[in-house]
Design a protein around this motif. Structure first.
Motif, mmCIF file in Angstrom:
data_model
loop_
_atom_site.group_PDB
_atom_site.id
_atom_site.type_symbol
_atom_site.label_atom_id
_atom_site.label_comp_id
_atom_site.label_asym_id
_atom_site.label_seq_id
_atom_site.Cartn_x
_atom_site.Cartn_y
_atom_site.Cartn_z
ATOM 1 N N VAL A 14 -56.584 12.976 -48.778
ATOM 2 C CA VAL A 14 -55.772 13.474 -47.305
ATOM 3 C C VAL A 14 -54.331 13.800 -47.609
ATOM 4 O O VAL A 14 -53.994 14.100 -47.076
ATOM 5 N N GLY A 15 -53.881 12.332 -48.278
ATOM 6 C CA GLY A 15 -52.815 12.750 -48.103
ATOM 7 C C GLY A 15 -52.260 13.772 -49.440
ATOM 8 O O GLY A 15 -51.346 14.290 -48.770
ATOM 9 N N MET A 16 -53.212 13.873 -49.998
ATOM 10 C CA MET A 16 -52.302 15.272 -51.280
ATOM 11 C C MET A 16 -52.566 16.592 -50.086
ATOM 12 O O MET A 16 -51.962 17.249 -50.774
ATOM 13 N N ILE A 17 -53.698 16.394 -49.544
ATOM 14 C CA ILE A 17 -54.070 17.529 -48.970
ATOM 15 C C ILE A 17 -52.924 17.915 -47.874
ATOM 16 O O ILE A 17 -52.435 19.230 -47.624
ATOM 17 N N LEU A 18 -52.357 16.820 -47.041
ATOM 18 C CA LEU A 18 -51.547 16.843 -46.448
ATOM 19 C C LEU A 18 -50.020 17.038 -46.988
ATOM 20 O O LEU A 18 -49.932 17.501 -45.778
ATOM 21 N N GLY A 19 -50.233 16.272 -47.928
ATOM 22 C CA GLY A 19 -48.892 16.714 -48.346
ATOM 23 C C GLY A 19 -49.233 18.664 -48.824
ATOM 24 O O GLY A 19 -47.711 18.756 -48.440
ATOM 25 N N ASN A 20 -49.665 19.105 -49.086
ATOM 26 C CA ASN A 20 -49.524 20.615 -49.538
ATOM 27 C C ASN A 20 -49.808 21.390 -48.780
ATOM 28 O O ASN A 20 -49.405 22.452 -48.147
ATOM 29 N N MET A 21 -50.186 20.722 -47.057
ATOM 30 C CA MET A 21 -49.957 21.987 -45.889
ATOM 31 C C MET A 21 -48.735 21.605 -45.870
ATOM 32 O O MET A 21 -47.895 23.130 -45.303
ATOM 33 N N ILE A 22 -48.110 19.807 -45.768
ATOM 34 C CA ILE A 22 -46.191 19.966 -44.323
ATOM 35 C C ILE A 22 -45.593 21.209 -45.933
ATOM 36 O O ILE A 22 -44.912 21.127 -45.669
ATOM 37 N N LEU A 23 -45.754 21.300 -47.109
ATOM 38 C CA LEU A 23 -44.459 21.709 -48.047
ATOM 39 C C LEU A 23 -45.190 23.245 -47.656
ATOM 40 O O LEU A 23 -43.758 23.854 -47.340
ATOM 41 N N GLY A 24 -46.293 23.210 -47.177
ATOM 42 C CA GLY A 24 -46.192 24.896 -46.976
ATOM 43 C C GLY A 24 -45.555 25.478 -45.594
ATOM 44 O O GLY A 24 -44.493 26.684 -45.315
ATOM 45 N N ILE A 25 -45.676 24.302 -44.364
ATOM 46 C CA ILE A 25 -44.903 24.424 -43.527
ATOM 47 C C ILE A 25 -43.559 25.003 -43.807
ATOM 48 O O ILE A 25 -42.574 25.423 -43.050
ATOM 49 N N GLY A 26 -43.123 23.761 -44.586
ATOM 50 C CA GLY A 26 -41.467 23.765 -44.939
ATOM 51 C C GLY A 26 -41.059 25.317 -46.128
ATOM 52 O O GLY A 26 -39.829 25.694 -45.463
ATOM 53 N N ILE A 27 -42.043 25.825 -46.983
ATOM 54 C CA ILE A 27 -41.815 27.587 -46.841
ATOM 55 C C ILE A 27 -41.425 28.009 -46.203
ATOM 56 O O ILE A 27 -40.372 28.229 -46.217
ATOM 57 N N ALA A 28 -42.618 28.059 -45.428
ATOM 58 C CA ALA A 28 -41.593 28.512 -43.800
ATOM 59 C C ALA A 28 -40.540 28.770 -43.796
ATOM 60 O O ALA A 28 -40.294 30.024 -42.872
ATOM 61 N N ILE A 29 -40.530 26.816 -43.558
ATOM 62 C CA ILE A 29 -38.761 26.999 -42.704
ATOM 63 C C ILE A 29 -37.475 27.322 -43.534
ATOM 64 O O ILE A 29 -37.264 28.160 -42.643
ATOM 65 N N PHE A 30 -38.022 27.664 -44.482
ATOM 66 C CA PHE A 30 -37.309 28.044 -45.493
ATOM 67 C C PHE A 30 -37.032 29.627 -45.082
ATOM 68 O O PHE A 30 -36.373 30.556 -45.320
ATOM 69 N N ARG A 31 -37.782 29.915 -45.565
ATOM 70 C CA ARG A 31 -38.562 31.674 -44.975
ATOM 71 C C ARG A 31 -37.496 32.119 -44.343
ATOM 72 O O ARG A 31 -37.263 32.757 -43.731
ATOM 73 N N ALA A 32 -37.831 30.843 -43.187
ATOM 74 C CA ALA A 32 -37.382 31.650 -41.570
ATOM 75 C C ALA A 32 -35.354 31.593 -41.383
ATOM 76 O O ALA A 32 -35.556 32.938 -40.562
ATOM 77 N N SER A 33 -34.976 30.841 -41.892
ATOM 78 C CA SER A 33 -34.150 30.738 -42.539
ATOM 79 C C SER A 33 -32.931 31.789 -43.246
ATOM 80 O O SER A 33 -32.398 32.668 -43.104
ATOM 81 N N LEU A 34 -33.621 32.728 -43.748
ATOM 82 C CA LEU A 34 -33.503 33.542 -44.565
ATOM 83 C C LEU A 34 -32.180 33.615 -45.465
ATOM 84 O O LEU A 34 -30.903 34.327 -46.012
ATOM 85 N N LEU A 35 -32.287 32.096 -46.104
ATOM 86 C CA LEU A 35 -31.103 31.669 -46.838
ATOM 87 C C LEU A 35 -31.579 31.048 -48.298
ATOM 88 O O LEU A 35 -30.750 30.001 -48.484
ATOM 89 N N GLY A 36 -32.953 31.129 -48.673
ATOM 90 C CA GLY A 36 -33.745 31.048 -49.398
ATOM 91 C C GLY A 36 -34.550 30.489 -49.362
ATOM 92 O O GLY A 36 -34.277 28.952 -48.795
ATOM 93 N N ASN A 37 -35.717 29.977 -50.911
ATOM 94 C CA ASN A 37 -36.554 29.044 -50.468
ATOM 95 C C ASN A 37 -36.442 28.721 -52.280
ATOM 96 O O ASN A 37 -35.210 29.300 -52.638
#
Length: 208
Positions: A14-37
């Motif tokens: 569960v921790g591994m799956i949740l970690g990947n999902m949170i990581l995906g959200i983080g990537i999207a947050i970086f993308r929203a800033s348009l300051l680089g991923n």
């Protein structure tokens, strides 16, 4: 399969799956800033602008090629986490990229964009921490620098830096965004990941 799951523990899965999902959200947050991923995601996003397929699909394809190297020279790094990252991360990130686009963060001024990067750092760090602390396999791209360091007389840090720099250069050549977010992801996540490792992830996953 039931015996395997019982052996490694449901909390780690569960921790591994949740970690990947949170990581995906983080990537999207970086993308929203348009300051680089992070360099690899940024390269994939830039590449997707030049081919008639989505970022998530391109990520699947490129990961398949990298997985060949992992299978040949780093088979001991392969686990459930390898496949979860490979097949889940891109689609989670793409879903939230579309979701966050309605906020138009990039049009709200540099201060808001920088705050978004800070939030992205924290979210990505806890996602990476959960995924890595579960110790259920290494993602295809992450395995590259480890494999190189095992087969060359070069410390892991420099191998990882080299692969990230190559991705950042390719991203730039493809017209992608290489900015403060890229640098932070490549060089500045370590202390935050370590903090979450020691104070949250290992305790939650029963690995303290």
């Amino acid at each position: 399969m039931a015996a395997y799951i019982q052996n490694i523990g449901i909390r780690r899965i569960v921790g591994m799956i949740l970690g990947n999902m949170i990581l995906g959200i983080g990537i999207a947050i970086f993308r929203a800033s348009l300051l680089g991923n992070d360099p690899y995601s940024a390269m994939m996003m830039a590449g997707a602008e030049h081919v008639p397929i989505s970022y998530s699909t391109l990520l699947l394809i490129v990961n398949a090629f990298i997985f060949v190297a992992e299978f040949l020279w780093g088979r001991h790094f392969i686990g459930l986490g390898t496949f979860a990252n490979w097949f889940l991360l891109g689609y989670v990130a793409e879903f939230f990229i579309d979701l966050f686009s309605v906020f138009q963060i990039a049009e709200r001024g540099m201060a808001v964009r920088l705050v978004t990067v800070v939030v992205g750092v924290l979210v990505v760090s806890i996602g990476v921490s959960l995924y890595q602390s579960s110790d259920l396999g290494v993602a295809p791209y992450d395995s590259l620098s480890i494999i190189i360091s095992e087969h060359c007389p070069v410390p892991y840090f420099w191998c990882r830096l080299a692969t990230d720099v190559i991705c950042a250069v390719i991203c730039f050549l493809l017209g992608g965004i290489v900015n403060v977010g890229t640098a932070v992801c490549a060089l500045g996540l370590g202390p935050f990941v370590h903090f979450f490792d020691e104070n949250i992830s290992k305790k939650v996953l029963g690995r303290a």
